[in-house]
Design a protein around this motif. Sequence first.
Motif, PDB file in Angstrom:
ATOM      1  N   GLY A  85       0.979  -1.367  -0.013  1.00 15.94           N
ATOM      2  CA  GLY A  85       0.031  -0.060   0.159  1.00 15.94           C
ATOM      3  C   GLY A  85       0.678   1.282   0.102  1.00 15.94           C
ATOM      4  N   GLU A  86       1.850   1.382   0.742  1.00 16.01           N
ATOM      5  CA  GLU A  86       2.759   2.338   0.862  1.00 16.01           C
ATOM      6  C   GLU A  86       3.444   2.667  -0.700  1.00 16.01           C
ATOM      7  OE1 GLU A  86       3.961   4.777   3.378  1.00 16.01           O
ATOM      8  OE2 GLU A  86       1.894   3.940   3.980  1.00 16.01           O
ATOM      9  N   ASN A  87       4.074   1.540  -1.193  1.00 15.32           N
ATOM     10  CA  ASN A  87       4.545   1.587  -2.602  1.00 15.32           C
ATOM     11  C   ASN A  87       3.432   2.154  -3.528  1.00 15.32           C
ATOM     12  OD1 ASN A  87       6.817   0.691  -1.605  1.00 15.32           O
ATOM     13  ND2 ASN A  87       6.472  -1.399  -2.149  1.00 15.32           N
ATOM     14  N   LYS A  88       2.348   1.662  -3.430  1.00 16.31           N
ATOM     15  CA  LYS A  88       1.391   2.159  -4.328  1.00 16.31           C
ATOM     16  C   LYS A  88       1.059   3.573  -4.372  1.00 16.31           C
ATOM     17  CE  LYS A  88      -2.161  -0.167  -5.325  1.00 16.31           C
ATOM     18  NZ  LYS A  88      -3.561  -1.160  -5.136  1.00 16.31           N
ATOM     19  N   ARG A  89       1.002   4.012  -2.921  1.00 19.66           N
ATOM     20  CA  ARG A  89       0.785   5.624  -2.677  1.00 19.66           C
ATOM     21  C   ARG A  89       1.994   6.313  -3.199  1.00 19.66           C
ATOM     22  NH1 ARG A  89      -2.296   3.519   1.746  1.00 19.66           N
ATOM     23  NH2 ARG A  89      -0.285   3.039   3.024  1.00 19.66           N
ATOM     24  N   ALA A  90       3.035   5.695  -2.987  1.00 16.07           N
ATOM     25  CA  ALA A  90       4.319   6.511  -3.406  1.00 16.07           C
ATOM     26  C   ALA A  90       4.363   6.632  -4.966  1.00 16.07           C
ATOM     27  CB  ALA A  90       5.649   5.868  -3.110  1.00 16.07           C
ATOM     28  N   LEU A  91       3.946   5.518  -5.582  1.00 17.95           N
ATOM     29  CA  LEU A  91       3.946   5.558  -7.272  1.00 17.95           C
ATOM     30  C   LEU A  91       2.755   6.438  -7.565  1.00 17.95           C
ATOM     31  CD1 LEU A  91       4.362   1.620  -8.105  1.00 17.95           C
ATOM     32  CD2 LEU A  91       6.001   3.527  -8.434  1.00 17.95           C
ATOM     33  N   ARG A  92       1.656   6.441  -7.013  1.00 23.32           N
ATOM     34  CA  ARG A  92       0.729   7.584  -7.365  1.00 23.32           C
ATOM     35  C   ARG A  92       0.912   8.740  -7.082  1.00 23.32           C
ATOM     36  NH1 ARG A  92      -2.973   6.007  -3.717  1.00 23.32           N
ATOM     37  NH2 ARG A  92      -3.466   4.010  -4.707  1.00 23.32           N
ATOM     38  N   SER A  93       1.829   9.168  -6.011  1.00 23.50           N
ATOM     39  CA  SER A  93       2.295  10.328  -5.862  1.00 23.50           C
ATOM     40  C   SER A  93       3.227  10.771  -7.000  1.00 23.50           C
ATOM     41  CB  SER A  93       2.943  10.556  -4.510  1.00 23.50           C
ATOM     42  OG  SER A  93       3.575  11.908  -4.366  1.00 23.50           O
ATOM     43  N   LEU A  94       4.270   9.985  -7.516  1.00 27.64           N
ATOM     44  CA  LEU A  94       5.122  10.100  -8.430  1.00 27.64           C
ATOM     45  C   LEU A  94       4.409  10.352  -9.763  1.00 27.64           C
ATOM     46  CD1 LEU A  94       8.011   7.679  -7.485  1.00 27.64           C
ATOM     47  CD2 LEU A  94       8.018  10.034  -7.398  1.00 27.64           C
ATOM     48  N   SER A  95       3.605   9.550  -9.993  1.00 29.83           N
ATOM     49  CA  SER A  95       2.858   9.846 -11.469  1.00 29.83           C
ATOM     50  C   SER A  95       2.184  11.050 -11.439  1.00 29.83           C
ATOM     51  CB  SER A  95       1.668   8.554 -11.412  1.00 29.83           C
ATOM     52  OG  SER A  95       0.767   8.672 -10.488  1.00 29.83           O
ATOM     53  N   ARG A  96       1.772  11.938 -10.548  1.00 24.33           N
ATOM     54  CA  ARG A  96       1.107  13.073 -10.488  1.00 24.33           C
ATOM     55  C   ARG A  96       1.772  14.304 -10.195  1.00 24.33           C
ATOM     56  NH1 ARG A  96      -3.472  12.315  -5.822  1.00 24.33           N
ATOM     57  NH2 ARG A  96      -2.169  12.977  -4.060  1.00 24.33           N
ATOM     58  N   THR A  97       3.394  14.101  -9.720  1.00 21.15           N
ATOM     59  CA  THR A  97       3.990  15.123  -9.314  1.00 21.15           C
ATOM     60  C   THR A  97       5.334  15.338 -10.154  1.00 21.15           C
ATOM     61  OG1 THR A  97       3.332  14.689  -6.857  1.00 21.15           O
ATOM     62  CG2 THR A  97       5.487  16.122  -7.341  1.00 21.15           C
ATOM     63  N   ASP A  98       5.319  16.693 -10.579  1.00 26.56           N
ATOM     64  CA  ASP A  98       6.565  16.994 -11.267  1.00 26.56           C
ATOM     65  C   ASP A  98       7.893  17.027 -10.486  1.00 26.56           C
ATOM     66  OD1 ASP A  98       8.089  18.547 -13.422  1.00 26.56           O
ATOM     67  OD2 ASP A  98       8.127  19.874 -12.033  1.00 26.56           O
ATOM     68  N   SER A  99       8.852  16.105 -10.757  1.00 26.26           N
ATOM     69  CA  SER A  99       9.808  15.908  -9.836  1.00 26.26           C
ATOM     70  C   SER A  99      10.834  17.018  -9.551  1.00 26.26           C
ATOM     71  CB  SER A  99      10.682  14.629 -10.418  1.00 26.26           C
ATOM     72  OG  SER A  99      11.272  15.043 -11.803  1.00 26.26           O
ATOM     73  N   LEU A 100      10.922  18.077 -10.468  1.00 29.78           N
ATOM     74  CA  LEU A 100      11.772  19.180 -10.387  1.00 29.78           C
ATOM     75  C   LEU A 100      11.125  20.172  -9.568  1.00 29.78           C
ATOM     76  CD1 LEU A 100      14.424  20.452 -11.018  1.00 29.78           C
ATOM     77  CD2 LEU A 100      13.454  21.231 -13.171  1.00 29.78           C
ATOM     78  N   SER A 101       9.866  20.589  -9.558  1.00 34.01           N
ATOM     79  CA  SER A 101       9.164  21.662  -8.942  1.00 34.01           C
ATOM     80  C   SER A 101       8.728  21.162  -7.523  1.00 34.01           C
ATOM     81  CB  SER A 101       8.392  22.438  -9.969  1.00 34.01           C
ATOM     82  OG  SER A 101       7.024  21.675 -10.224  1.00 34.01           O
ATOM     83  N   GLY A 102       8.005  19.874  -7.796  1.00 33.74           N
ATOM     84  CA  GLY A 102       7.506  19.350  -6.602  1.00 33.74           C
ATOM     85  C   GLY A 102       5.901  19.649  -6.721  1.00 33.74           C
ATOM     86  N   LEU A 103       5.396  20.443  -7.948  1.00 32.10           N
ATOM     87  CA  LEU A 103       4.212  20.702  -8.032  1.00 32.10           C
ATOM     88  C   LEU A 103       3.572  19.596  -8.984  1.00 32.10           C
ATOM     89  CD1 LEU A 103       4.548  24.343  -8.920  1.00 32.10           C
ATOM     90  CD2 LEU A 103       4.090  23.323  -6.637  1.00 32.10           C
TER      91      LEU A 103
END
Length: 360
Positions: free
Chosen positions: A177-195
């Motif tokens: 579940g933690e990994n899925k939440r992290a992947l979901r966050s990565l899939s919707r977040t711009d890695s450079l700006s954090g937005l």
Amino acid sequence: MNPSAVLPKPGASFARRAFYPRAIGLAVGFFCVAAVLWERETSLWLWGLLIGFCYVWPIVALNLSRRSLSASLTERRFVLFDSLMGGFWIAVMEFNVLPSAVLLSMLAMNNTATGGARFVLQGLVAQLLGMLVSVLLLGFGFSPQTSQAQMYACLPMLIVHPLTIGMVLYRLAYQLGENKRALRSLSRTDSLSGLFNRGYWNELLQLEFAHCKRSGGIASLALIDLDDFKHVNDRYGHVIGDELLRQVGQCIRRNLRSEDMPGRYGGDEFCAVLPGARARDAWEVLERLRNEIAELDFTLAPRLSISLSIGIAQYDPRIEDALGWLKAADLALYEAKRQGRNRIAIAERQWTPALAPVAE
């Protein structure tokens, strides 16, 4: 320094996770078998084999798995070996009903957790092979009766082992579940700006537009452009440019409300949806942002001057879709640039951009 002395061995964590259920299961499983052997004449070598299997084998398996290049494959083989030995002890007990049933059910639980239904069948084959080895070594015996002492000896296995397997599966499910939440966050977040990235932000824009259209709500849309960003990259390099984008993203997040939805639209352009905010309310928020960016102390390039051009469009029910709303904000942004940059323009209800006052 030898890197191998610092980095963990491949599969070390996997081997450690597999060790505890095996060690606990075999430790309590010992009493199931020992209670049957105690009431019969049993050779010393069988007692030694039982003690070694229940208390030494888990440690041996842990060390072998840690050294393996594929801990998961090695562990599957070890589980099959556990099944083989389980079948061996069932035959040694001459198929005593309750201890044999307990061992079979616990082995089936292990095999299911390791590889599903197909692996359970492989485990059954290993158990039959273990029974055959026992019959060849000791001969065939059939004594299914279970004494009261043997029944009590099975209780620790019935209680402790399922609890252990359940805890292991719970921890794996929680980690998944933690990994899925992290992947979901990565899939919707711009890695450079954090937005939010552009794809996810577009979804939020569509949702807010639909909400305003359905409920007659108020919201504002802003497009934010870093002035002369190409010049920054050309003069200071892309490393400085990326750091600038990261700091601007932090400033945007810091100045907006928790319910606002900021994103990176692409390159040097940012965007934000401000639910419940009229255009003038959005202007006040973004004016603070513009002033903070203008005063930003950029230590990596002290002479660097930074400014923002911003276009704001308030939701209007006459807009057909979210794309039209976005175009209105884009027109306002174009007007801010045309007027000399470093300022905010607000799209009027007729979608003719009007220049907002700039705080000097």
